[in-house]
Write an enzyme that holds these catalytic residues in place. Structure first.
Site, PDB file in Angstrom:
ATOM      1  N   CYS A  56      -8.537  -5.643  -9.061  1.00 50.76           N
ATOM      2  CA  CYS A  56     -10.457  -5.003  -8.620  1.00 50.76           C
ATOM      3  C   CYS A  56     -10.835  -4.884  -8.862  1.00 50.76           C
ATOM      4  O   CYS A  56     -11.835  -5.556  -8.795  1.00 50.76           O
ATOM      5  CB  CYS A  56      -9.887  -3.999  -7.078  1.00 50.76           C
ATOM      6  SG  CYS A  56      -9.218  -2.479  -7.413  1.00 50.76           S
TER       7      CYS A  56
ATOM      8  N   HIS B 197      -8.934   2.262  -5.335  1.00 47.03           N
ATOM      9  CA  HIS B 197      -9.449   0.631  -5.364  1.00 47.03           C
ATOM     10  C   HIS B 197     -10.846   0.391  -5.580  1.00 47.03           C
ATOM     11  O   HIS B 197     -11.576   1.340  -4.909  1.00 47.03           O
ATOM     12  CB  HIS B 197      -9.221   0.518  -3.887  1.00 47.03           C
ATOM     13  CG  HIS B 197      -9.135  -0.841  -3.349  1.00 47.03           C
ATOM     14  ND1 HIS B 197      -8.535  -2.652  -4.463  1.00 47.03           N
ATOM     15  CD2 HIS B 197     -10.210  -1.847  -1.888  1.00 47.03           C
ATOM     16  CE1 HIS B 197      -9.229  -3.091  -3.552  1.00 47.03           C
ATOM     17  NE2 HIS B 197      -9.599  -3.074  -2.393  1.00 47.03           N
TER      18      HIS B 197
END
Lengths: 375, 538, 108
Positions: free
Chosen positions: B169, B492
């Site tokens: 990510c 994340h």
């Protein structure tokens, strides 16, 4: 007379008034005159701009450049932004499909969301890289026969396993500066006893659909390194080696010993199958192609490798495939070699003794094999 | 139709050539000398009615000026059979028999040349710029391929999801930020990259970026799998090795570095001197950071300027770093009307005045030890003079001795795109932790107070309002924000990107959704990307 | 008297025309006209005037047909629109500058 005077006066007055008015008007008009003038200049300017634009458009039309602006409304609406809960901007619900991609390194098809960890290993990076690298070198070395320019063959051999991928070539060349790049075709034939077997192995390799487990392609050195520090038992599910500690509770010592014997070439196919490691032996390329599982011959081979290594200058790179630390050689070897020596002395187990006695080979070979089992 | 004019033009050129046209262009349409200008002023009026603003035309055949709107030039043409006339403002050629303006390639060429001379003479900033036009071949291509995708304000073209390849990510967010960097987008979409090395096109990260941009603007809605990009970056930036979650900032710098290297070709031209590189990456991202070290003894200043691609901002003492996010008023994006709203000005003047008093202690005004709450606070901290302490004496070339000194960092040159990195991750030998303090950041940022010309180590205060024209160059607009969610161990990355001037979108790997400015400005913020509002031609 | 006034008026008109011509001359000579044009061009592009007007032009082209449309067709329809669509601030700024120029000229 009077009337005319009056009229005259009136007229004079009128004139004066007019004059005054005119005077005042003149005053204002100068100001308004200026404003008017400014407005006129402004109008001229803006009209000029407009005219310029008209010329541009006219020219575009006459030259056929307008074609670029032909857009249909329906086509446009197709790309309208969607702003609704539960959907993305394209109007799609969140992705559920599992996608695949092709690894540029090994040309394997795999799940996209597992690509990064795969690539890490594939490219020889990350935590396990050194182990993987030395495994590969060890394999390359086990395919060496009595020949002086093993460099090329190493490269070719590993390339034979994986296919001539440029990235691998580069990687190997950086890892092993002595090794020169060479084409697979030219050198395969140089390995006489191997060629036919290599073709077999290549065939099986391809037939398996490129699903060779990682550990298969490791060099002996690499395997030893791994087995020195981790449990190493091959999982039936993933076909991967256990990376837990040497005393990992998931596997038994027996399993660990079995793996070591298997990976270090001391087991025959039959014995392994019997052990039920669940590994497809046909993938055991290096072993099969040479000796059909004859551990004796392999040990002799290892001997020769050591001798060859003793002759040539050890490379400072990690890919140096030295199998043990014989005499003075140990000092020249890298840290790994040192470690191995050390371990060899301090640890020992029935199995290692067993292997030692059973070979009856030279001390060197025995020493080489001694440290394979560290429990 | 093409640039072939009309039969009358052809006939004219045959008999008189193109010289008359050039003369008219040079003397009256695009004046490139004082003389010409004077002549135009005096003679530029209709021979019939003396007016000058009725679309004056010059006869191409003889010396006659006549109005168009009044019909004077048309009358002249009919009576003399001089068919062609040139509009004296725009240089376009009118053909009386054809009844319309006609376009001839030779005449156009001459027009362009004269216009260039004219703009040089006037010292205009835009010299020789002409918008792209499709050639005959391209027109034919367009004709045969009638489907068009117009990138309008309400279209999704330019947006695409990126699949997570396994904890990637961080990479996806950087790719989103880069594909939404306007200048970079323009560069790649106009195919400006010409790969130097034929053989290694597959190995060139810039080529891959071109492909990524193509993918983003293809109109395809399904997610893109950037596996080749990952492979290339890891191939060329081996220090990024590893599958573990990485730092988005680190990836950004590494990616820029590889792109920068590949832009210069694979010729082995090392170009370690960044000042000499003019690749697109340097043009867009490279700024100059000035470091002034002031000797406390002789007040001599030693200055160095180093290039930078990003600015890493300290977030203050870590003890108070875990405080709850403080409510901060949201700064609504408005164009900066005047500088009285700029709170920076007050801050800077106090700091400069305090310096002026010759404080030798801690130079930074009180309050700078507090936790910063805004990007401006962080920038102030970054550019404040720092007393280096008696243990870190610097050798002064004037005093020829080791002296105590202060050091100050300021921006010498600002990049077209500025990336601010909020140092939220602390890595010390003992612990690693994330600083989640809320730092507010504006949509519009004025970098003037942090410029070298504005701040001086020895306190020459420049009033922020003094030079209005130059400060317009320091205005920046936010266009991408990369955020990190969660803790150091399990985190994340997502990002917000801006498209079409005022539309924001949230990019969470494969999921792209519409977002509001509010969402963006309220997010935590880890990497902040700003671009200059106004670009100047050099 | 009347006729004189009328004549005066007529004179003024001519004087105006002459003044216009001379102002225009001055504008060109000093280069102010070019500067004003440049300024206006930039402002109009920035404000989106050009794009808006372009759309109208295309409309005219569509109506008249690609083959037959002439510059005059466009000029006739677009000129009033062009004046209309100018943003007030732009017009104000330009007028301000023009007046400044005129004032400057009358002082000379």
């Amino acid at each position: 007379m009077f009337a005319t005077i009056v009229i005259h006066e009136c007229q004079v007055m009128m004139d004066t008034q007019l004059l005054l008015m005119a005077g005042v008007g003149q005053f204002e008009r100068d100001d308004t005159g200026e404003n008017e003038l400014a407005e006129e200049i402004w109008t001229d300017l803006i009209d000029e701009m407009t005219l310029g634009l008209c010329f541009d458009i006219h020219r575009s039309v006459k030259l056929g450049l307008m074609i670029m602006d032909d857009i249909t409304e329906e086509a446009q609406q197709e790309y309208d932004i969607v702003d609704e809960p539960g959907l993305d901007v394209f109007g799609q619900p969140p992705l559920k499909k599992h996608l695949e991609c092709l690894c540029p390194s090994c040309n394997r098809n795999l799940a996209a969301n597992r690509f990064a960890p795969h690539l890490e290993k594939c490219m020889g990076m990350g935590r396990n890289s050194s182990r993987l690298a030395s495994k590969r070198i060890a394999i390359a070395n086990t395919t060496k026969i009595d020949s002086d320019d093993d460099d090329d063959r190493d490269l070719d051999w590993t390339m034979a396993l994986k296919g001539p991928k440029r990235s691998r070539k580069e990687k190997l060349s950086t890892n092993s500066p002595r090794r020169s790049k060479s084409k697979l075709k030219n050198d395969v034939g140089d390995i006489p006893s191997v060629s036919s077997n290599m073709e077999n192995s290549m065939a099986t390799f391809k037939a398996l659909g490129n699903s060779v487990p990682v550990f298969e392609t490791l060099s002996l050195e690499e395997r030893k390194n791994i087995l020195m520090t981790t449990c190493g038992v091959i999982s039936e599910h993933t076909k991967k080696m256990c990376t837990k500690s040497l005393r990992c509770p998931q596997h038994t010592d027996e399993m660990r010993q079995g793996v070591r014997r298997y990976l270090l070439g001391l087991e025959t196919e039959e014995r392994l199958r019997h052990k039920g490691d669940g590994v497809l032996e046909t993938e055991e390329i290096d072993i099969d192609t040479y000796e059909d599982g004859d551990s004796q011959a392999l040990r002799e081979r290892l001997n020769r490798i050591q001798q060859w290594d003793a002759i040539s200058n050890p490379s400072p790179a990690e890919s140096t495939s030295t199998t043990n630390s014989n005499e003075g050689q140990g000092n020249k070897k890298r840290k790994k070699g040192g470690k191995l020596t050390h371990r060899k002395r301090t640890k020992g187990r029935p199995h290692s003794a067993q292997s030692q006695t059973s070979t009856g080979s030279t001390a060197a070979a025995a020493a080489a094999l001694q440290y394979e089992v560290i429990d | 139709m093409s640039l072939s004019g009309c039969p009358h033009v052809a006939a004219f050129k045959k008999s008189k050539g193109t010289k008359p046209f050039r003369i008219i262009q040079a003397f009256f349409v695009s004046c490139s000398s004082v003389e010409n200008v004077k002549r135009k002023a005096r003679a530029g009026s209709c021979h019939v009615c003396q007016q000058c603003n009725q679309r004056l035309h010059a006869c191409l055949t003889c010396v006659f000026f006549g109005c168009y709107t009044m019909g004077h030039i048309q009358d002249h043409a009919r009576s003399t059979k001089h068919n062609l006339a040139v509009d004296m403002t725009h240089g376009t050629v009118f053909c009386v028999p054809c009844g319309d303006y006609v376009y001839d390639s030779e005449f156009e060429q001459i027009s362009q040349e004269e216009r260039l001379n004219c703009s040089k003479f006037h010292g205009s900033s835009v010299q020789g710029f002409s918008a792209w036009e499709a050639t005959g071949y391209e027109i034919e291509l367009l004709r045969r391929n009638p489907t068009r995708k117009k990138v309008s304000g309400s279209s999704t073209i330019g947006l695409r999801g990126l699949i997570n390849l396994g904890n990637t990510c961080f990479m996806n967010c950087i790719v989103q930020a880069l594909t939404h960097t306007p200048l970079l987008r323009d560069f790649f979409l106009s195919d400006k990259h010409h790969c130097e090395n034929e053989r290694s096109r597959d190995n060139c990260l810039v080529c891959e970026m071109t492909r990524v941009f193509q993918e983003f603007y293809s109109g395809i809605r399904s997610v893109h799998i950037p596996y080749r990009l990952l492979h290339l970056v890891w191939t060329h930036a081996r220090h990024l090795a590893g599958y573990e979650q990485q730092d988005a900032h680190e990836f950004f710098i590494a990616a820029l570095d590889v792109l920068h290297r590949h832009c210069k070709g694979h010729n082995g031209a090392s170009g370690n001197n960044p000042n000499h590189c003019n690749c697109i990456i340097d043009q867009i991202f490279t700024g100059g950071l000035q470091s002034d070290v002031t000797c406390q003894a002789c007040k001599g200043i030693s200055t160095t300027v180093d290039p930078f691609w990003d600015i890493s901002l300290d977030l203050g003492p870590s003890s108070s770093s875990n405080s709850a996010p403080l409510p901060v008023p949201i700064i609504v994006p408005t164009p900066l009307p005047d500088f009285s709203l700029d709170s920076n000005s007050s801050g800077s003047s106090t700091s400069s005045s305090s310096l002026h008093n010759g404080d030798s202690g801690l130079m930074s005004p009180p309050g700078f030890d507090d936790v910063p709450h805004s990007l401006d606070d962080c920038l102030r901290r970054f550019t404040r003079p720092e007393y280096l302490g008696s243990s870190a004496k610097i050798k002064c070339s004037v005093c020829q001795n080791y002296q105590e000194s202060t050091k100050q960092l300021t921006m010498k040159t600002l990049p077209l795109v500025a990336c601010f990195h909020l140092k939220r991750f602390e890595h010390s030998s003992r612990f690693r932790k994330k600083i989640s303090t809320f730092i507010s950041f504006p949509h519009e940022l004025d970098m003037t107070p942090y410029m070298s010309t504005h701040r001086r180590a020895n306190g020459l205060s420049h009033h922020p309002r003094s030079n209005r024209t130059t400060t317009s160059d320091n205005q920046y607009s936010l266009f991408a924000v990369v955020n990190h969610h969660g803790s150091l161990e399990a985190g994340h990355y997502t990002c917000y990107v801006r498209q079409h001037q005022d539309q924001w979108f949230k990019c969470d790997d494969a999921l792209i959704t519409k977002a509001s400015v509010h969402d963006v400005l309220q997010s935590e913020g880890y990497l902040l990307f700003y671009h200059k509002r106004i670009l100047e031609y050099e | 008297m009347q006729t004189t006034i009328m004549a005066d008026y007529g004179d003024r008109k001519i004087k105006d025309a002459q003044m216009r011509a001379s102002i225009n001359q001055k504008l060109v000579e000093t280069g102010e006209k070019e500067r004003l044009k440049e300024l206006l061009r930039n402002k109009l592009i920035e404000s989106g005037w050009r794009d808006e007007l372009k759309a109208h032009c295309k409309e005219v082209v569509r109506r008249k047909g690609l083959e037959h449309v002439t510059v005059d067709d466009l000029v006739a329809e677009i000129t009033p629109k062009g004046r209309e669509l100018v943003p007030d601030e732009v017009k104000r700024e330009l007028l301000h500058r023009i007046r400044a120029f005129l004032a400057q000229q009358s002082n000379i």
